[in-house]
Design a protein around this motif. Structure first.
Motif, mmCIF file in Angstrom:
data_model
loop_
_atom_site.group_PDB
_atom_site.id
_atom_site.type_symbol
_atom_site.label_atom_id
_atom_site.label_comp_id
_atom_site.label_asym_id
_atom_site.label_seq_id
_atom_site.Cartn_x
_atom_site.Cartn_y
_atom_site.Cartn_z
ATOM 1 N N HIS A 186 -64.242 34.831 -55.807
ATOM 2 C CA HIS A 186 -63.848 36.283 -55.902
ATOM 3 C C HIS A 186 -62.426 36.813 -55.793
ATOM 4 C CE1 HIS A 186 -64.177 36.133 -51.649
ATOM 5 N NE2 HIS A 186 -63.370 37.246 -51.595
ATOM 6 N N SER A 187 -61.559 35.999 -54.961
ATOM 7 C CA SER A 187 -60.103 36.035 -54.832
ATOM 8 C C SER A 187 -59.498 35.809 -55.928
ATOM 9 C CB SER A 187 -60.067 35.715 -53.635
ATOM 10 O OG SER A 187 -58.553 35.749 -53.201
ATOM 11 N N PRO A 188 -58.485 36.285 -56.215
ATOM 12 C CA PRO A 188 -57.682 36.165 -57.609
ATOM 13 C C PRO A 188 -56.702 34.873 -56.851
ATOM 14 C CG PRO A 188 -56.826 38.365 -56.824
ATOM 15 C CD PRO A 188 -58.340 37.898 -56.341
ATOM 16 N N HIS A 189 -56.474 34.893 -55.715
ATOM 17 C CA HIS A 189 -55.433 33.915 -55.072
ATOM 18 C C HIS A 189 -56.072 32.560 -54.895
ATOM 19 C CE1 HIS A 189 -52.897 37.332 -54.583
ATOM 20 N NE2 HIS A 189 -53.956 37.880 -53.832
ATOM 21 N N ALA A 190 -57.362 32.507 -55.280
ATOM 22 C CA ALA A 190 -57.967 30.851 -55.261
ATOM 23 C C ALA A 190 -58.098 30.423 -56.712
ATOM 24 C CB ALA A 190 -59.518 31.330 -54.904
ATOM 25 N N TRP A 191 -57.305 30.814 -57.493
ATOM 26 C CA TRP A 191 -57.125 30.381 -58.736
ATOM 27 C C TRP A 191 -55.929 29.803 -59.174
ATOM 28 C CZ3 TRP A 191 -61.655 30.564 -62.418
ATOM 29 C CH2 TRP A 191 -62.717 31.150 -61.506
ATOM 30 N N ALA A 192 -55.651 29.286 -60.462
ATOM 31 C CA ALA A 192 -54.314 28.517 -60.431
ATOM 32 C C ALA A 192 -53.584 29.845 -60.893
ATOM 33 C CB ALA A 192 -54.609 27.349 -61.753
ATOM 34 N N LYS A 193 -52.335 29.957 -60.494
ATOM 35 C CA LYS A 193 -51.336 30.829 -60.911
ATOM 36 C C LYS A 193 -50.319 30.254 -62.051
ATOM 37 C CE LYS A 193 -51.350 33.243 -56.491
ATOM 38 N NZ LYS A 193 -51.946 34.557 -56.613
ATOM 39 N N LEU A 194 -50.548 30.966 -63.213
ATOM 40 C CA LEU A 194 -49.747 30.110 -64.145
ATOM 41 C C LEU A 194 -48.303 30.490 -63.985
ATOM 42 C CD1 LEU A 194 -50.401 28.812 -66.986
ATOM 43 C CD2 LEU A 194 -50.519 31.151 -67.787
ATOM 44 N N TRP A 195 -47.520 29.978 -64.826
ATOM 45 C CA TRP A 195 -46.045 29.910 -64.872
ATOM 46 C C TRP A 195 -45.863 31.313 -64.920
ATOM 47 C CZ3 TRP A 195 -43.223 31.735 -69.151
ATOM 48 C CH2 TRP A 195 -43.973 31.786 -70.305
ATOM 49 N N LYS A 196 -46.237 32.149 -65.688
ATOM 50 C CA LYS A 196 -45.892 33.447 -66.362
ATOM 51 C C LYS A 196 -46.666 34.735 -65.161
ATOM 52 C CE LYS A 196 -49.108 34.106 -69.946
ATOM 53 N NZ LYS A 196 -48.986 34.691 -71.532
ATOM 54 N N HIS A 197 -47.031 34.147 -64.116
ATOM 55 C CA HIS A 197 -47.915 35.113 -63.217
ATOM 56 C C HIS A 197 -46.638 35.845 -62.766
ATOM 57 C CE1 HIS A 197 -50.526 36.668 -60.365
ATOM 58 N NE2 HIS A 197 -49.618 36.304 -59.204
ATOM 59 N N HIS A 198 -46.495 37.139 -63.116
ATOM 60 C CA HIS A 198 -45.469 37.838 -62.568
ATOM 61 C C HIS A 198 -45.989 39.192 -61.624
ATOM 62 C CE1 HIS A 198 -42.792 36.517 -66.362
ATOM 63 N NE2 HIS A 198 -42.777 35.526 -65.341
ATOM 64 N N ASN A 199 -46.355 38.795 -60.547
ATOM 65 C CA ASN A 199 -46.917 39.734 -59.689
ATOM 66 C C ASN A 199 -46.349 39.347 -58.342
ATOM 67 O OD1 ASN A 199 -48.683 42.146 -59.024
ATOM 68 N ND2 ASN A 199 -50.042 40.660 -58.543
ATOM 69 N N THR A 200 -45.076 38.956 -58.261
ATOM 70 C CA THR A 200 -44.494 38.317 -56.914
ATOM 71 C C THR A 200 -43.010 38.940 -56.856
ATOM 72 O OG1 THR A 200 -43.721 36.267 -58.083
ATOM 73 C CG2 THR A 200 -45.886 36.429 -56.803
ATOM 74 N N LYS A 201 -42.662 40.051 -57.458
ATOM 75 C CA LYS A 201 -41.521 40.656 -57.375
ATOM 76 C C LYS A 201 -40.866 40.687 -55.945
ATOM 77 C CE LYS A 201 -38.217 44.098 -59.093
ATOM 78 N NZ LYS A 201 -38.419 45.366 -59.832
ATOM 79 N N SER A 202 -41.726 41.603 -54.963
ATOM 80 C CA SER A 202 -41.423 41.715 -53.596
ATOM 81 C C SER A 202 -40.994 40.275 -52.979
ATOM 82 C CB SER A 202 -42.593 42.634 -53.021
ATOM 83 O OG SER A 202 -43.669 41.987 -52.952
ATOM 84 N N GLN A 203 -41.977 39.439 -53.151
ATOM 85 C CA GLN A 203 -41.806 38.147 -52.468
ATOM 86 C C GLN A 203 -40.721 37.277 -52.640
ATOM 87 O OE1 GLN A 203 -44.763 38.936 -53.912
ATOM 88 N NE2 GLN A 203 -45.880 39.531 -52.295
ATOM 89 N N THR A 204 -40.331 37.368 -54.131
ATOM 90 C CA THR A 204 -38.965 36.877 -54.682
ATOM 91 C C THR A 204 -37.727 37.464 -54.111
ATOM 92 O OG1 THR A 204 -40.519 36.320 -56.843
ATOM 93 C CG2 THR A 204 -37.810 36.143 -56.861
ATOM 94 N N GLU A 205 -37.810 38.438 -54.145
ATOM 95 C CA GLU A 205 -36.604 39.393 -53.690
ATOM 96 C C GLU A 205 -36.553 39.039 -52.074
ATOM 97 O OE1 GLU A 205 -37.172 43.539 -54.541
ATOM 98 O OE2 GLU A 205 -36.459 43.385 -56.642
ATOM 99 N N LYS A 206 -37.587 39.086 -51.422
ATOM 100 C CA LYS A 206 -37.518 38.857 -49.777
ATOM 101 C C LYS A 206 -36.889 37.269 -49.625
ATOM 102 C CE LYS A 206 -40.605 38.374 -46.135
ATOM 103 N NZ LYS A 206 -41.986 38.357 -45.588
ATOM 104 N N ILE A 207 -37.187 36.180 -50.186
ATOM 105 C CA ILE A 207 -36.788 34.965 -50.135
ATOM 106 C C ILE A 207 -35.292 34.816 -50.539
ATOM 107 C CG2 ILE A 207 -37.103 32.527 -51.389
ATOM 108 C CD1 ILE A 207 -39.899 33.115 -51.842
ATOM 109 N N TYR A 208 -35.173 35.677 -51.694
ATOM 110 C CA TYR A 208 -33.826 35.463 -52.255
ATOM 111 C C TYR A 208 -32.726 36.011 -51.288
ATOM 112 C CZ TYR A 208 -29.458 36.461 -54.945
ATOM 113 O OH TYR A 208 -28.233 36.670 -55.539
ATOM 114 N N ARG A 209 -33.132 37.235 -50.612
ATOM 115 C CA ARG A 209 -32.271 38.015 -49.850
ATOM 116 C C ARG A 209 -31.928 37.179 -48.562
ATOM 117 N NH1 ARG A 209 -35.225 42.729 -51.326
ATOM 118 N NH2 ARG A 209 -36.688 42.521 -49.333
ATOM 119 N N LEU A 210 -32.932 36.451 -47.937
ATOM 120 C CA LEU A 210 -32.706 35.744 -46.696
ATOM 121 C C LEU A 210 -31.990 34.484 -47.125
ATOM 122 C CD1 LEU A 210 -33.247 35.231 -43.694
ATOM 123 C CD2 LEU A 210 -35.603 33.970 -44.857
ATOM 124 N N ALA A 211 -32.231 33.835 -48.053
ATOM 125 C CA ALA A 211 -31.335 32.629 -48.720
ATOM 126 C C ALA A 211 -29.950 32.840 -48.792
ATOM 127 C CB ALA A 211 -32.013 32.000 -49.890
#
Length: 297
Positions: A186-211
């Motif tokens: 039932h969870s979308p996070h149990a499935w394969a996330k395709l390369w063009k899965h663009h629902n991670t903007k906040s996580q991407t920015e968090k990683i970039y700022r810390l790095a």
């Protein structure tokens, strides 16, 4: 007189041009069944040179015949897992020529709105896939391509796999995708996330700022860029939005590595996807300190 022409036959089926050969010579040829490749056609054998003809055939019959086994061509299989289908090709490893192809469309295509057998709408930007579609490409595509190529399995010497990346999926220790379990599907996070899965903007920015603040060496290697399409933002998304799936995951694995691992019964990782999509380095491994500061859990 003798006329020599290109000819491949057995001595029992020599073609005589012109007059019919005399009985003794013909009988001698029929008596000795020996298949060899020759360039010979005797024309107008008459009584005065019949002895010569017999000597020629005797000579051929006493020669050592080397039977050369014809080598079968060898082939390699290439499987390209694309966004909407998988393509299987059979290639001659010597000439590079494509011998056979087969395309298998993904039965579930790209999942962007609803999970299979579920009515809850997915968040905008979701691009998921069903791992069973990848297995179907192997099970249907490879036999079909071999049949079209008109070759036998023993002629195949290798198999190459490629995926559009980063496409990752969470699995258990047996490499079973979590979406294969009814209680987790039932969870979308149990499935394969395709390369063009663009629902991670906040996580991407968090990683970039810390790095950037930590002046990470791997960030320099990657051109001071972190993309939503890479593995780590998708893993962090699972961690932040569905802890049950995260805790039940033994491996977050690239789809290409998943297929290879299944085929070899060994966990196999591509250093390309690990290095470019998950910040791994061959000498230093993963940036553990960075991960800890990103979230100590």
């Amino acid at each position: 007189k003798c006329l020599f022409l290109p000819f491949a036959t057995s001595l029992s089926s020599l073609v005589f041009a012109g007059s019919k050969p005399s009985a003794p010579l013909f009988k001698y040829a029929r008596k000795n069944e020996l298949f060899i490749h020759i360039y010979l056609s005797i024309n107008n054998i008459c009584s005065k040179n019949e002895l010569v003809g017999i000597v020629v055939i005797k000579k051929l019959l006493t020669m050592k015949v080397v039977r050369t086994k014809v080598k079968k061509s060898k082939y390699s299989i290439g499987v390209d897992f694309g966004t909407e289908s998988g393509r299987v090709v059979i290639v001659d490893i010597h000439s590079g020529e494509t011998q056979g192809t087969h395309i298998v469309s993904y039965r579930h295509n790209v999942i962007t709105e609803y999970l299979p057998m579920h009515s809850e709408k997915l968040p905008k930007g979701s691009a998921l896939q069903h791992p069973q579609d990848y297995l179907d490409v192997l099970e249907e595509g490879i036999p079909s391509a071999i049949k079209k190529a008109q070759i036998t399995p023993d002629q195949i010497i290798g198999l190459g796999i490629d995926f559009t990346s980063s496409t990752i999926l969470p699995t258990d220790y047996n490499l079973t995708p979590l979406c294969f379990y009814q209680e987790l599907a039932h969870s979308p996070h149990a499935w394969a996330k395709l390369w063009k899965h663009h629902n991670t903007k906040s996580q991407t920015e968090k990683i970039y700022r810390l790095a950037l603040r930590r002046n990470e060496k791997w960030l320099r290697r990657l051109g001071y860029n972190v993309s939503e399409e890479w593995a780590l933002p998708k893993i962090v998304e699972v961690f932040e939005k569905d802890r049950e799936i995260y805790n039940n995951t033994a491996y977050f694995i690239e789809a290409s590595d998943w297929i290879v691992s299944i085929l070899t019964s060994t966990i196999s990782r591509s250093n390309c996807s690990l290095g470019f999509k998950a910040f791994w380095d061959e000498g230093e491994g993963f940036p553990q300190d960075f991960f800890f500061e990103l979230d100590e859990e």
